[in-house]
Design a protein around this motif. Structure first.
Motif, PDB file in Angstrom:
ATOM      1  N   ALA A 103       2.067   1.739  -3.565  1.00 18.82           N
ATOM      2  CA  ALA A 103       0.962   2.262  -4.372  1.00 18.82           C
ATOM      3  C   ALA A 103       0.772   3.759  -4.122  1.00 18.82           C
ATOM      4  O   ALA A 103       0.551   4.534  -5.042  1.00 18.82           O
ATOM      5  CB  ALA A 103      -0.317   1.495  -4.041  1.00 18.82           C
ATOM      6  N   ARG A 104       0.889   4.149  -2.853  1.00 20.54           N
ATOM      7  CA  ARG A 104       0.663   5.561  -2.519  1.00 20.54           C
ATOM      8  C   ARG A 104       1.755   6.467  -3.063  1.00 20.54           C
ATOM      9  O   ARG A 104       1.569   7.682  -3.153  1.00 20.54           O
ATOM     10  CB  ARG A 104       0.560   5.728  -1.001  1.00 20.54           C
ATOM     11  CG  ARG A 104      -0.762   5.216  -0.459  1.00 20.54           C
ATOM     12  CD  ARG A 104      -0.855   5.439   1.023  1.00 20.54           C
ATOM     13  NE  ARG A 104      -2.032   4.763   1.571  1.00 20.54           N
ATOM     14  CZ  ARG A 104      -2.376   4.805   2.849  1.00 20.54           C
ATOM     15  NH1 ARG A 104      -1.628   5.494   3.704  1.00 20.54           N
ATOM     16  NH2 ARG A 104      -3.448   4.186   3.285  1.00 20.54           N
ATOM     17  N   GLU A 152     -18.068   2.001  -6.845  1.00 18.01           N
ATOM     18  CA  GLU A 152     -17.235   1.781  -5.660  1.00 18.01           C
ATOM     19  C   GLU A 152     -15.797   1.441  -6.044  1.00 18.01           C
ATOM     20  O   GLU A 152     -14.843   1.877  -5.397  1.00 18.01           O
ATOM     21  CB  GLU A 152     -17.836   0.652  -4.790  1.00 18.01           C
ATOM     22  CG  GLU A 152     -19.098   1.086  -4.055  1.00 18.01           C
ATOM     23  CD  GLU A 152     -19.906  -0.064  -3.469  1.00 18.01           C
ATOM     24  OE1 GLU A 152     -20.739   0.199  -2.607  1.00 18.01           O
ATOM     25  OE2 GLU A 152     -19.709  -1.223  -3.903  1.00 18.01           O
ATOM     26  N   ARG A 203      -9.775   2.737 -12.823  1.00 17.14           N
ATOM     27  CA  ARG A 203      -9.547   2.774 -11.371  1.00 17.14           C
ATOM     28  C   ARG A 203      -8.093   3.162 -11.073  1.00 17.14           C
ATOM     29  O   ARG A 203      -7.812   3.957 -10.170  1.00 17.14           O
ATOM     30  CB  ARG A 203      -9.861   1.399 -10.778  1.00 17.14           C
ATOM     31  CG  ARG A 203      -9.849   1.360  -9.278  1.00 17.14           C
ATOM     32  CD  ARG A 203     -10.151  -0.034  -8.766  1.00 17.14           C
ATOM     33  NE  ARG A 203      -9.067  -0.950  -9.079  1.00 17.14           N
ATOM     34  CZ  ARG A 203      -9.135  -2.270  -8.912  1.00 17.14           C
ATOM     35  NH1 ARG A 203     -10.247  -2.822  -8.486  1.00 17.14           N
ATOM     36  NH2 ARG A 203      -8.105  -3.040  -9.210  1.00 17.14           N
ATOM     37  N   PHE A 210       0.825  -1.219   0.000  1.00 16.01           N
ATOM     38  CA  PHE A 210       0.000   0.000   0.000  1.00 16.01           C
ATOM     39  C   PHE A 210       0.856   1.264   0.000  1.00 16.01           C
ATOM     40  O   PHE A 210       0.480   2.280  -0.579  1.00 16.01           O
ATOM     41  CB  PHE A 210      -0.999  -0.020   1.164  1.00 16.01           C
ATOM     42  CG  PHE A 210      -0.421   0.289   2.516  1.00 16.01           C
ATOM     43  CD1 PHE A 210       0.121  -0.715   3.303  1.00 16.01           C
ATOM     44  CD2 PHE A 210      -0.433   1.597   3.004  1.00 16.01           C
ATOM     45  CE1 PHE A 210       0.647  -0.423   4.551  1.00 16.01           C
ATOM     46  CE2 PHE A 210       0.082   1.889   4.247  1.00 16.01           C
ATOM     47  CZ  PHE A 210       0.645   0.878   5.026  1.00 16.01           C
ATOM     48  N   LEU A 253     -12.692   3.710  -4.876  1.00 19.52           N
ATOM     49  CA  LEU A 253     -11.553   3.144  -4.159  1.00 19.52           C
ATOM     50  C   LEU A 253     -10.238   3.406  -4.875  1.00 19.52           C
ATOM     51  O   LEU A 253      -9.184   3.444  -4.243  1.00 19.52           O
ATOM     52  CB  LEU A 253     -11.742   1.635  -3.965  1.00 19.52           C
ATOM     53  CG  LEU A 253     -12.539   1.231  -2.735  1.00 19.52           C
ATOM     54  CD1 LEU A 253     -12.695  -0.272  -2.674  1.00 19.52           C
ATOM     55  CD2 LEU A 253     -11.886   1.739  -1.455  1.00 19.52           C
ATOM     56  N   GLY A 254     -10.317   3.591  -6.203  1.00 16.36           N
ATOM     57  CA  GLY A 254      -9.103   3.944  -6.940  1.00 16.36           C
ATOM     58  C   GLY A 254      -8.469   5.202  -6.377  1.00 16.36           C
ATOM     59  O   GLY A 254      -7.242   5.374  -6.388  1.00 16.36           O
ATOM     60  N   ALA A 255      -9.323   6.102  -5.880  1.00 12.40           N
ATOM     61  CA  ALA A 255      -8.819   7.358  -5.317  1.00 12.40           C
ATOM     62  C   ALA A 255      -8.703   7.278  -3.811  1.00 12.40           C
ATOM     63  O   ALA A 255      -8.798   8.289  -3.115  1.00 12.40           O
ATOM     64  CB  ALA A 255      -9.767   8.504  -5.711  1.00 12.40           C
ATOM     65  N   PHE A 256      -8.486   6.070  -3.279  1.00 11.00           N
ATOM     66  CA  PHE A 256      -8.484   5.884  -1.827  1.00 11.00           C
ATOM     67  C   PHE A 256      -7.506   6.803  -1.121  1.00 11.00           C
ATOM     68  O   PHE A 256      -7.792   7.360  -0.076  1.00 11.00           O
ATOM     69  CB  PHE A 256      -8.146   4.425  -1.490  1.00 11.00           C
ATOM     70  CG  PHE A 256      -8.166   4.143  -0.014  1.00 11.00           C
ATOM     71  CD1 PHE A 256      -9.356   3.940   0.658  1.00 11.00           C
ATOM     72  CD2 PHE A 256      -6.980   4.110   0.723  1.00 11.00           C
ATOM     73  CE1 PHE A 256      -9.389   3.693   2.018  1.00 11.00           C
ATOM     74  CE2 PHE A 256      -6.995   3.867   2.092  1.00 11.00           C
ATOM     75  CZ  PHE A 256      -8.207   3.663   2.733  1.00 11.00           C
ATOM     76  N   SER A 257      -6.311   6.980  -1.717  1.00  8.73           N
ATOM     77  CA  SER A 257      -5.309   7.792  -1.025  1.00  8.73           C
ATOM     78  C   SER A 257      -5.450   9.281  -1.319  1.00  8.73           C
ATOM     79  O   SER A 257      -4.622  10.075  -0.905  1.00  8.73           O
ATOM     80  CB  SER A 257      -3.904   7.286  -1.359  1.00  8.73           C
ATOM     81  OG  SER A 257      -3.825   6.943  -2.716  1.00  8.73           O
ATOM     82  N   ARG A 258      -6.507   9.654  -2.043  1.00 11.27           N
ATOM     83  CA  ARG A 258      -6.750  11.079  -2.284  1.00 11.27           C
ATOM     84  C   ARG A 258      -8.021  11.523  -1.565  1.00 11.27           C
ATOM     85  O   ARG A 258      -8.856  10.696  -1.222  1.00 11.27           O
ATOM     86  CB  ARG A 258      -6.983  11.328  -3.784  1.00 11.27           C
ATOM     87  CG  ARG A 258      -5.838  10.891  -4.661  1.00 11.27           C
ATOM     88  CD  ARG A 258      -6.238  10.922  -6.125  1.00 11.27           C
ATOM     89  NE  ARG A 258      -6.511  12.267  -6.606  1.00 11.27           N
ATOM     90  CZ  ARG A 258      -7.023  12.525  -7.815  1.00 11.27           C
ATOM     91  NH1 ARG A 258      -7.320  11.526  -8.639  1.00 11.27           N
ATOM     92  NH2 ARG A 258      -7.257  13.755  -8.194  1.00 11.27           N
ATOM     93  N   ALA A 259      -8.119  12.799  -1.338  1.00  8.17           N
ATOM     94  CA  ALA A 259      -9.377  13.313  -0.791  1.00  8.17           C
ATOM     95  C   ALA A 259     -10.398  13.367  -1.926  1.00  8.17           C
ATOM     96  O   ALA A 259     -10.045  13.511  -3.100  1.00  8.17           O
ATOM     97  CB  ALA A 259      -9.159  14.711  -0.216  1.00  8.17           C
ATOM     98  N   PRO A 309     -10.686  -6.301 -11.105  1.00  7.27           N
ATOM     99  CA  PRO A 309     -11.690  -5.512 -10.385  1.00  7.27           C
ATOM    100  C   PRO A 309     -12.120  -6.219  -9.115  1.00  7.27           C
ATOM    101  O   PRO A 309     -11.987  -7.427  -8.998  1.00  7.27           O
ATOM    102  CB  PRO A 309     -12.856  -5.438 -11.368  1.00  7.27           C
ATOM    103  CG  PRO A 309     -12.711  -6.634 -12.237  1.00  7.27           C
ATOM    104  CD  PRO A 309     -11.244  -6.935 -12.315  1.00  7.27           C
ATOM    105  N   LEU A 310     -12.607  -5.460  -8.146  1.00  7.80           N
ATOM    106  CA  LEU A 310     -13.242  -6.046  -6.972  1.00  7.80           C
ATOM    107  C   LEU A 310     -14.654  -6.399  -7.415  1.00  7.80           C
ATOM    108  O   LEU A 310     -15.520  -5.531  -7.535  1.00  7.80           O
ATOM    109  CB  LEU A 310     -13.211  -5.056  -5.812  1.00  7.80           C
ATOM    110  CG  LEU A 310     -11.789  -4.782  -5.324  1.00  7.80           C
ATOM    111  CD1 LEU A 310     -11.721  -3.491  -4.512  1.00  7.80           C
ATOM    112  CD2 LEU A 310     -11.259  -5.949  -4.512  1.00  7.80           C
ATOM    113  N   LEU A 326      -0.833  -0.751 -10.446  1.00  6.88           N
ATOM    114  CA  LEU A 326      -0.710  -1.998 -11.201  1.00  6.88           C
ATOM    115  C   LEU A 326      -2.092  -2.410 -11.678  1.00  6.88           C
ATOM    116  O   LEU A 326      -3.040  -2.426 -10.907  1.00  6.88           O
ATOM    117  CB  LEU A 326      -0.111  -3.102 -10.316  1.00  6.88           C
ATOM    118  CG  LEU A 326      -0.103  -4.524 -10.905  1.00  6.88           C
ATOM    119  CD1 LEU A 326       0.820  -4.613 -12.124  1.00  6.88           C
ATOM    120  CD2 LEU A 326       0.326  -5.553  -9.867  1.00  6.88           C
TER     121      LEU A 326
END
Lengths: 237, 293, 396
Positions: free
Chosen positions: A76-77, A97, A149, A73, A101-107, A89-90, A82
């Motif tokens: 990735a951040r 969703e 994503r 993680f 989640l693709g933008a999980f580390s962004r606001a 996909p999930l 990848l």
């Protein structure tokens, strides 16, 4: 300076040597392809960069920082996305969703929302399916979703593992066009492909991997006789 | 009217089963592991609430909050002590089962040493007001339980379907590698899962303590089994299945006792489980932490 | 003169020799004295629930054991009373294996315990085969000792002896007559189950009372809503419950909560435990009638003294289980002292067996004159107790 620098990488699964002294570099804005037979170590190389397999020797640096033994993680951040082979996909989550989640580390701000719209504009087939679970999408749509994503995280480098696998030819062409477009957005790309011809045509530079070792490297391997014989059916199509 | 009253009785019992089973399902959904100390977390929740009443003079709401916070912390400790070490060593299914069973026994023993083996209960001011409607009756405690448990179920639903960390939880549940690729720290998500699941379990413990005025170090044992049955009925790791499954089990148990005999109660529960598994091996709802589409 | 000297020295020698031998003999005596009590100690095994759902009963028993040993461990010429205490967890399987262990490994003279009827049913045949006296201080299900003659006894009244008097007393004291009752019984607890399914129905029938329904629950249950809802529709005018105190408490609370205000008779399984009232709540428990061996309000000086000493030592009031264990210890010591046993030989065991079998009007501190009948069961006159303002009081 290289964006990604893999130096003398070694990976073993038990007694089996999967990668042996692999070195590779990717410059910003560059499309690099890695070709090789099934089991040559292409996927392992991708997974090693993301910290998904245990690295036995060598180093990997990204953007000037050592990322060799960071957890996935954190890698990735730092800006590496990848697009994994197959189950990308999930599947139990909805299309929306997955993209969120693709933008999980962004606001989730205006820029992210704009990216969300941009992805849907790029892959219009996804828009009417936002509420569907990703598992119900066709293979091509799933691949679009996973690339979309990956874009949602605004990566500096995108790795694609066999993006054309199992897709209809028309869709394959679309996927490769997308890869071009991604590079156009300022993202460096590494494509691992069995479909060597298309990949080599696309790439600025290429590596040939055999039995876990890099055996060839160059910027015009499409014309290379050995490559033609081994991976392109002996003649240029 | 008797049947209606029995169904009301069943919903009360079932809503507490549901809360325990949701926690079970969250943990199973995310880790694919059975948490055999979850019943004991439920028990500890009841005791924390009891202490908050004794020492802080807490009312029902504060007692629930204390239990939720205390159990969330306990759950996280259990993850670090009993699950993470054996997970790292990839001990298969067996090692976490054994280590969580051990934690459960430990919690039981500690509770017995502190509070004694006998049942204890909340003080009389928590005594329910009874409302009669014709031959039907419902108590203020029951209304509190219904409001709390259904409120929590709604919150869980909103959490896992609408929030970023709820989505991350479902992502880890489905595929840890892909979750990592998205920048999700799966260890942190596991900790969060234990905290949420244990808070729910602890609240269920308080509610059972309110409803039946019985708190004892052994109250968790049957909950561990019942939570497991509910999870299997509802679908492994499916939160909505756990909610429905809990209510189904509660109503089934009460009807068995009300119309057959108490000795058939557990037999009937397991018959129900076997029936569900025969007809729908995946449980009433298919597995996975779904958002209910 | 010389002769005298020789003679003196010879005398001195003799004296020193005899002094030496005296010293040797007394040394030997001292060491014998040090060893012999150990040889003569009498070993008694105790089985009780120290953990698990019956741990509360075990705690009550333990209080009496501690008090008793502080006063009566000395057996006089027989040495000291030694207890080997094992925890059965209230489980019949544990009771069996621990009975074997006490007899085979610990070589005890006799066993006191186990606590529950289900455990005694399992353990009695083991002791009976091994020809070792075993005495349960508490199990009340009829027929357990009778089925395992001649080595098994109990120092508790069986339900068939107490129920008849208890039911008659209960019926007599109601202002409006009770004709139809619902029985609630614990289907998992051996004595409650036999009492609720067989003993009570027979006694009620003999008194022309109709049993509308027999509704079961299980030891450990806390939710009684379904049972009570079922009973409510039947229109009974009395309620009979055979249950351990915890379950009886929850049941009583739920009965009153659902608006069933009928008079309640609770069987002796309640064991006169104050926790019944705590669990039910003072208001719900008010007026519940039960029977017990122990009457805490007894004016007997030995009972008053026991309660005082127990409270000083344990810090709590003794319960029915405390009283039964105290008397059982007393009677066991009585048998050891009167028969003069000094070990655990077969002959010693037979003497203890014969002593228990022949107990007649021995003045036990709590129950008073205690006897054992031909079935191996004690005969105690039951006390009728009723809950008044959160307390059990004798109902006459």
């Amino acid at each position: 300076m290289a964006l990604l620098a893999v130096d003398n990488l070694g990976v073993r699964y038990g007694n089996l040597t999967a990668l042996d002294g692999v070195s590779l570099s990717v410059a910003p804005d560059e499309i690099v392809t890695v070709v090789g037979a099934n089991g040559a170590g292409k996927s392992t190389l991708m997974r090693a960069v993301l910290g998904l397999v245990q690295i036995n020797s060598g180093t990997i640096s990204f953007d000037g920082q050592d990322i060799t033994r960071l957890p996935t993680f954190k890698i990735a951040r730092k800006g590496i996305a990848l697009v994994p082979e197959g189950r990308g996909p999930l599947r139990q989550l909805s299309v929306r969703e997955n993209l969120v989640l693709g933008a999980f580390s962004r606001a989730w701000d205006a820029a992210t929302k704009a990216d969300f719209e941009a992805v849907l504009d790029r892959f219009p087939a996804l828009r009417p399916r936002l509420a569907q679970t990703a598992g119900t999408l066709s293979g091509g749509e799933q691949q679009m979703l996973v690339i979309g994503r990956a874009l949602m995280s605004r990566p500096k480098l995108m790795l694609l593992d066999e993006p054309s696998l199992g897709l209809a030819p028309l869709i394959v062409a679309q996927v490769f066009a997308t890869i071009e477009a991604v590079r156009g957005m300022g993202v460096a790309v590494v494509v691992v492909e069995q479909n060597a011809h298309a990949a080599l045509k696309l790439a600025d530079r290429a590596y040939v991997i055999e039995n876990g070792r890099i055996v060839l490297e160059g910027s015009n391997l499409l014309g290379d006789k050995r490559v033609q014989e081994a991976y392109l059916g002996g003649s240029v199509a | 009217m008797v049947l209606l009253q029995q169904i009301i009785n069943g919903v009360m019992l079932g809503s507490t089963y549901a809360l325990v089973a949701i926690g079970y399902s969250l943990i199973f959904g995310v880790l694919r592991l059975l948490h055999f100390a979850h019943g004991e977390v439920f028990m500890v929740g009841a005791f924390i609430a009891l202490c908050s009443v004794w020492f802080l003079n807490a009312g029902p709401v504060l007692a629930v909050v204390c239990a939720a916070v205390g159990c969330a912390v306990l759950g996280v400790v259990i993850e670090f002590v009993a699950f993470r070490p054996v997970r790292r060593r990839s001990g298969g299914m067996l090692a976490p089962i054994v280590s969580s069973l051990g934690v459960g026994l430990l919690l039981q023993e500690v509770a017995t040493n502190i509070f004694g083996a006998d049942q204890t209960r909340f003080p009389p001011q928590f005594e329910a007001t009874v409302y009669h409607f014709g031959s039907l009756f419902v108590t203020s405690t029951q209304l509190f339980i219904l409001a709390t448990s259904f409120g929590l179920m709604l919150l869980v639903h909103l959490f896992i379907s609408k929030t970023k960390y709820g989505l991350a939880m479902r992502a880890v549940a489905e595929n840890v590698d892909v979750a990592g690729l998205l920048g999700i720290n799966s260890n942190a998500v596991v900790v969060l899962t234990f905290a949420v699941a244990s808070a729910l379990g602890g609240i269920a413990g308080v509610l059972v303590g309110f409803a039946f005025s019985a708190i004892s170090p052994f109250m968790g044992i049957s909950m561990t089994i019942k939570g497991l049955v509910v999870m299997l009925i509802g679908g492994l790791g499916n939160v909505y299945g756990a909610m429905i499954g809990g209510l189904v089990l509660g109503i089934a148990e009460v009807l068995t006792v009300g119309y057959l005999a108490s000795s058939y109660r557990d037999a009937f529960s397991f018959a129900l489980l076997i029936l569900v598994l025969l007809v729908r091996p995946q449980g009433l709802f298919a597995g996975g932490l779904r958002a209910g589409h | 003169m010389r002769n005298v000297l020789v003679g003196l020295s010879m005398l001195a020698g003799l004296a020193s020799q005899s002094l030496m031998s005296l010293a040797l003999i007394s040394l030997a005596l001292i060491s014998l004295a040090l060893i012999s009590p150990a040889l003569a100690d009498v070993q008694i095994g105790i089985l009780m629930p120290k953990t698990g759902f019956g741990a509360g009963f075990g705690a009550e028993e333990q209080g009496s054991i501690d008090l008793f040993m502080s006063k009566y461990a000395d057996l006089g010429p027989a040495g000291k009373l030694k207890l080997t205490i094992y925890d059965t967890r209230g489980e019949p399987a544990q009771a069996i294996s621990l009975t074997r262990k006490l007899i085979d490994t610990d070589n005890v003279l006799a066993i006191l315990g186990p606590y529950f009827s289900g455990e005694s049913e399992a353990a009695f045949p083991v002791a009976n085969r091994a020809a070792t006296p075993i005495v349960t201080p508490s199990s009340a299900k009829p027929g357990i000792a009778a089925a395992n003659r001649p080595w098994t006894f109990r120092n508790a009244s069986t339900t068939d002896k107490t129920d008849a008097a208890l039911v008659v007393h209960w019926l007599k004291r109601q202002s409006s007559p009770v004709r139809k009752v619902v029985i609630f019984y614990d289907g998992k607890d051996a004595v409650s189950s036999s009492d609720g399914k067989a003993v009570m129905p027979a006694v009620l029938k003999a008194n022309n009372i109709e049993v509308l329904d027999s509704i079961s629950f299980q030891t450990g249950d806390v939710d009684f809503s379904a049972q009570v809802t079922r009973a409510k529709a039947l229109g009974a005018d009395g309620i009979v419950m055979t249950a351990l105190f915890t379950e009886a408490g929850h049941l009583t609370r739920e009965l009153r909560r659902q608006g069933m205000q009928q008079p309640i008779l609770a069987g002796v399984e309640l064991s006169l435990d104050h926790k019944f009232i705590e669990t039910a709540g003072d208001a719900a428990a008010e007026g519940v009638l039960t029977g017990a061996d122990f009457n805490r309000d007894s004016p007997r000086p030995s009972v008053v003294a026991f309660i005082k000493e127990y409270q000083e030592r344990v810090g709590q009031l003794p319960g029915n289980s405390s009283a039964l264990m105290y008397d059982a210890l007393f009677l066991m010591r009585h048998c050891i002292m009167t028969t003069g046993v000094a070990g655990s030989s077969a002959a010693d065991k037979a003497k203890i067996r014969d002593c228990w079998a022949g107990l007649k009007d021995v003045d036990a501190p709590i129950a008073g004159p205690s006897s054992i009948d031909e079935n191996g069961d004690a005969r105690h006159a039951p006390n009728f107790l009723i809950v008044k303002s959160g307390k059990f009081v004798v109902d006459r």
